[in-house]
Design an enzyme around this catalytic site. Structure first.
Site, PDB file in Angstrom:
ATOM      1  CD  GLN A   5     -12.123  39.045   5.801  1.00  0.00           C
ATOM      2  OE1 GLN A   5     -12.807  39.473   4.868  1.00  0.00           O
ATOM      3  NE2 GLN A   5     -12.617  38.877   7.007  1.00  0.00           N
ATOM      4  N   GLY A   6      -7.583  36.488   5.370  1.00  0.00           N
ATOM      5  CA  GLY A   6      -7.188  35.290   6.114  1.00  0.00           C
ATOM      6  C   GLY A   6      -7.457  35.443   7.607  1.00  0.00           C
ATOM      7  CD  GLU A  35     -18.329  40.646   6.388  1.00  0.00           C
ATOM      8  OE1 GLU A  35     -17.136  40.510   6.091  1.00  0.00           O
ATOM      9  OE2 GLU A  35     -18.908  39.928   7.213  1.00  0.00           O
TER      10      GLU A  35
HETATM   11  C1  LIG Z   1     -18.768  30.870   1.557  1.00  0.00           C
HETATM   12  C2  LIG Z   1     -17.861  31.182   2.690  1.00  0.00           C
HETATM   13  C3  LIG Z   1     -16.816  32.079   2.502  1.00  0.00           C
HETATM   14  C4  LIG Z   1     -15.948  32.364   3.566  1.00  0.00           C
HETATM   15  N1  LIG Z   1     -14.910  33.216   3.327  1.00  0.00           N
HETATM   16  C5  LIG Z   1     -14.017  33.468   4.326  1.00  0.00           C
HETATM   17  C6  LIG Z   1     -12.875  34.292   4.082  1.00  0.00           C
HETATM   18  O1  LIG Z   1     -12.663  34.798   2.982  1.00  0.00           O
HETATM   19  N2  LIG Z   1     -11.991  34.491   5.089  1.00  0.00           N
HETATM   20  C7  LIG Z   1     -12.190  33.949   6.333  1.00  0.00           C
HETATM   21  O2  LIG Z   1     -11.380  34.212   7.214  1.00  0.00           O
HETATM   22  N3  LIG Z   1     -13.262  33.143   6.596  1.00  0.00           N
HETATM   23  C8  LIG Z   1     -14.173  32.896   5.618  1.00  0.00           C
HETATM   24  N4  LIG Z   1     -15.247  32.064   5.857  1.00  0.00           N
HETATM   25  C9  LIG Z   1     -15.350  31.400   7.140  1.00  0.00           C
HETATM   26  C10 LIG Z   1     -16.472  31.898   8.045  1.00  0.00           C
HETATM   27  O3  LIG Z   1     -16.145  33.146   8.589  1.00  0.00           O
HETATM   28  C11 LIG Z   1     -16.648  30.826   9.138  1.00  0.00           C
HETATM   29  O4  LIG Z   1     -17.135  29.664   8.502  1.00  0.00           O
HETATM   30  C12 LIG Z   1     -17.620  31.249  10.202  1.00  0.00           C
HETATM   31  O5  LIG Z   1     -17.101  32.303  10.977  1.00  0.00           O
HETATM   32  C13 LIG Z   1     -17.976  30.075  11.146  1.00  0.00           C
HETATM   33  O6  LIG Z   1     -16.822  29.471  11.646  1.00  0.00           O
HETATM   34  P1  LIG Z   1     -16.604  27.870  11.507  1.00  0.00           P
HETATM   35  O7  LIG Z   1     -16.851  27.467  10.098  1.00  0.00           O
HETATM   36  O8  LIG Z   1     -15.277  27.558  12.120  1.00  0.00           O
HETATM   37  O9  LIG Z   1     -17.772  27.204  12.373  1.00  0.00           O
HETATM   38  P2  LIG Z   1     -17.774  26.978  13.944  1.00  0.00           P
HETATM   39  O10 LIG Z   1     -17.387  28.236  14.642  1.00  0.00           O
HETATM   40  O11 LIG Z   1     -17.007  25.744  14.263  1.00  0.00           O
HETATM   41  O12 LIG Z   1     -19.304  26.717  14.208  1.00  0.00           O
HETATM   42  C14 LIG Z   1     -19.941  25.456  13.924  1.00  0.00           C
HETATM   43  C15 LIG Z   1     -21.412  25.560  14.347  1.00  0.00           C
HETATM   44  O13 LIG Z   1     -21.475  25.801  15.767  1.00  0.00           O
HETATM   45  C16 LIG Z   1     -22.237  26.982  16.032  1.00  0.00           C
HETATM   46  N5  LIG Z   1     -21.662  27.697  17.172  1.00  0.00           N
HETATM   47  C17 LIG Z   1     -20.353  27.975  17.386  1.00  0.00           C
HETATM   48  N6  LIG Z   1     -20.204  28.655  18.539  1.00  0.00           N
HETATM   49  C18 LIG Z   1     -21.449  28.832  19.059  1.00  0.00           C
HETATM   50  C19 LIG Z   1     -21.971  29.478  20.216  1.00  0.00           C
HETATM   51  N7  LIG Z   1     -21.151  30.103  21.081  1.00  0.00           N
HETATM   52  N8  LIG Z   1     -23.316  29.464  20.418  1.00  0.00           N
HETATM   53  C20 LIG Z   1     -24.152  28.845  19.531  1.00  0.00           C
HETATM   54  N9  LIG Z   1     -23.731  28.209  18.408  1.00  0.00           N
HETATM   55  C21 LIG Z   1     -22.389  28.203  18.175  1.00  0.00           C
HETATM   56  C22 LIG Z   1     -22.105  27.813  14.763  1.00  0.00           C
HETATM   57  O14 LIG Z   1     -23.198  28.714  14.635  1.00  0.00           O
HETATM   58  C23 LIG Z   1     -22.130  26.738  13.676  1.00  0.00           C
HETATM   59  O15 LIG Z   1     -23.446  26.354  13.392  1.00  0.00           O
HETATM   60  C24 LIG Z   1     -16.138  31.768   4.826  1.00  0.00           C
HETATM   61  C25 LIG Z   1     -17.216  30.870   5.013  1.00  0.00           C
HETATM   62  C26 LIG Z   1     -18.059  30.585   3.959  1.00  0.00           C
HETATM   63  C27 LIG Z   1     -19.190  29.619   4.190  1.00  0.00           C
END
Ligand SMILES: Cc1cc2nc3c(=O)[nH]c(=O)nc-3n(C[C@H](O)[C@H](O)[C@H](O)COP(=O)(O)OP(=O)(O)OC[C@H]3O[C@@H](n4cnc5c(N)ncnc54)[C@H](O)[C@@H]3O)c2cc1C
Length: 362
Positions: free
Chosen positions: A118-119, A233
């Site tokens: 899933q990208g 999900e």
């Molecule tokens: C094990 C694992 C598997 C994954 N698999 C997939 C996958 O298969 N496909 C895919 O597409 N993605 C995948 N992901 C990605 C996952 O969906 C993202 O990590 C998640 O949506 C958070 O985005 P980010 O890492 O860019 O963090 P960011 O969005 O940069 O957030 C960083 C921090 O800031 C906080 N934050 C951000 N915005 C706000 C706000 N408005 N208010 C308060 N706090 C905020 C967040 O809560 C977090 O603590 C995976 C992640 C993990 C850990």
């Protein structure tokens, strides 16, 4: 077939057919085991219940899939996170792909012959998914994709990717495709998690030509697709995961020297609360309800329960997490991701505050 008949027939079949994993607990081993389990369950028919005949299923209520995943998780036959990906990707294909494409592709996922990924997330777009910038532009009968995805689980094993691209500005300018991962221009670089596994990857798209009939829905339907994916999900996948966590609670009870510890009671309560909530969600889904932001409550309850359980295990099994290479250590570390994947805990609480409780902006 009703749930009771399905469950007893399945249990009987699983008792007679040994699908227990072998000694290889590496990610390669887990992915191979998953394919083996899916293939066997598909050939015996169990994997086809609860799916529509149009994609080779036997029909029946979707709750049969929850029961199947629960049995797989309870018997530790496959790692529940990667087993449950099917529950997100297959319904999305069924809802959005041209019917012939869904009929051709979904059985490959169900029968274990292919793994998909899933990208969605990108380096600059995780919580703020609608800001994604991976571009798709039309060229003849194709769309040409350029950009980067990140945290793409199991991308290195995947034959196909359900991905979101930008075709115009704004939420209405996001378009989804089913992309063959062997298309020229795709580079996959695995990333190591803190529990020491290359579970996800960076995926680079450099002028990747995708046939127009691989579009899921129409141009601009991608945001709706992403929103429609969440209920899957947060219902069936969560049910599987909760079943898995109960097995770990049982294991902890068996291994701890202090089974009367109050923290164990609190961990049980958190898990039971998540299960009750998930049960109610399953029922609403079965009644045809459209699931929405209230499933953020399920996500918070489940992530809290998972982390509380492994925190309790850390406290009751002194040194095991810190000093040994046991599965407890791996699973404790992985439990930290529960408040990140599928939408972070902060984002879920924002949704609950804003959309369910009407408490204003973030
Ligand atoms: C094990 C694992 C598997 C994954 N698999 C997939 C996958 O298969 N496909 C895919 O597409 N993605 C995948 N992901 C990605 C996952 O969906 C993202 O990590 C998640 O949506 C958070 O985005 P980010 O890492 O860019 O963090 P960011 O969005 O940069 O957030 C960083 C921090 O800031 C906080 N934050 C951000 N915005 C706000 C706000 N408005 N208010 C308060 N706090 C905020 C967040 O809560 C977090 O603590 C995976 C992640 C993990 C850990």
């Amino acid at each position: 077939m009703n749930v009771t008949e399905f469950r007893s027939g399945l249990r009987d079949w699983l008792d007679r057919n040994d699908l227990a994993p072998g000694p290889d607990h590496s990610l390669d081993g887990q992915v191979a085991q998953l394919a083996r389990v899916r293939r066997a369950l598909y050939e015996a028919g169990w994997m086809r219940y609860g799916w529509p005949p149009a994609i080779g299923g036997f029909g029946g209520p979707a709750v049969l899939r929850a029961v199947l995943g629960e049995e797989v998780a309870t018997r530790d036959l496959a790692e529940p996170g990667i087993y449950s990906m099917i529950e997100v990707l297959a319904p999305t294909l069924i809802s959005y792909a041209p019917p012939a494409l869904a009929a051709e592709m979904v059985p490959r996922l169900l029968n274990g012959s292919e793994q998909w990924c899933q990208g969605f997330s990108e380096p600059g777009s995780g919580s703020d998914l609608a800001s994604l910038t991976t571009r798709a532009v039309p060229r003849g009968d194709n769309w040409v994709i350029t950009g980067q995805k990140v945290w793409t689980s199991l991308a290195q094993y995947a034959a196909r990717c359900v991905m979101l691209t930008r075709t115009a500005p704004g939420h209405g300018g996001i378009t989804a495709f089913l992309v063959d991962m062997d298309t020229p221009g795709i580079t996959v670089r695995p990333l190591r998690t803190m529990h020491g596994v290359d579970e996800f990857a960076e995926v680079f798209f450099d002028d990747v030509a995708v046939p127009g009939d691989r579009m899921l829905g129409r141009p601009g339907d991608g945001w709706q697709l992403a929103m429609d994916l969440l209920p899957h999900e947060r219902s069936t996948c969560f049910w599987h995961r909760i079943a898995h966590l109960y097995t770990r609670l049982d294991r902890l009870l068996a291994e701890t020297a202090d089974p009367d510890d109050a923290d164990l009671g609190a961990a049980y309560l958190a898990l039971h609360t998540a299960r009750c909530r998930s049960h109610a969600t399953q029922r609403r889904l079965a009644d045809g309800a459209h699931l929405g932001p209230e499933t953020s409550v399920d996500k918070v309850l489940l992530a809290t329960a998972e982390q509380r359980l492994f925190d309790t295990a850390r406290d009751l099994l002194p040194g095991v997490m810190e000093l040994t290479d046991s599965p407890w250590r791996t699973e404790f570390l992985y439990s930290r991701a529960a408040t990140i994947y599928g939408g972070t805990a902060e984002i879920q609480r924002n949704i609950i505050a804003r959309r369910l409780l009407g408490l204003g902006k973030d």
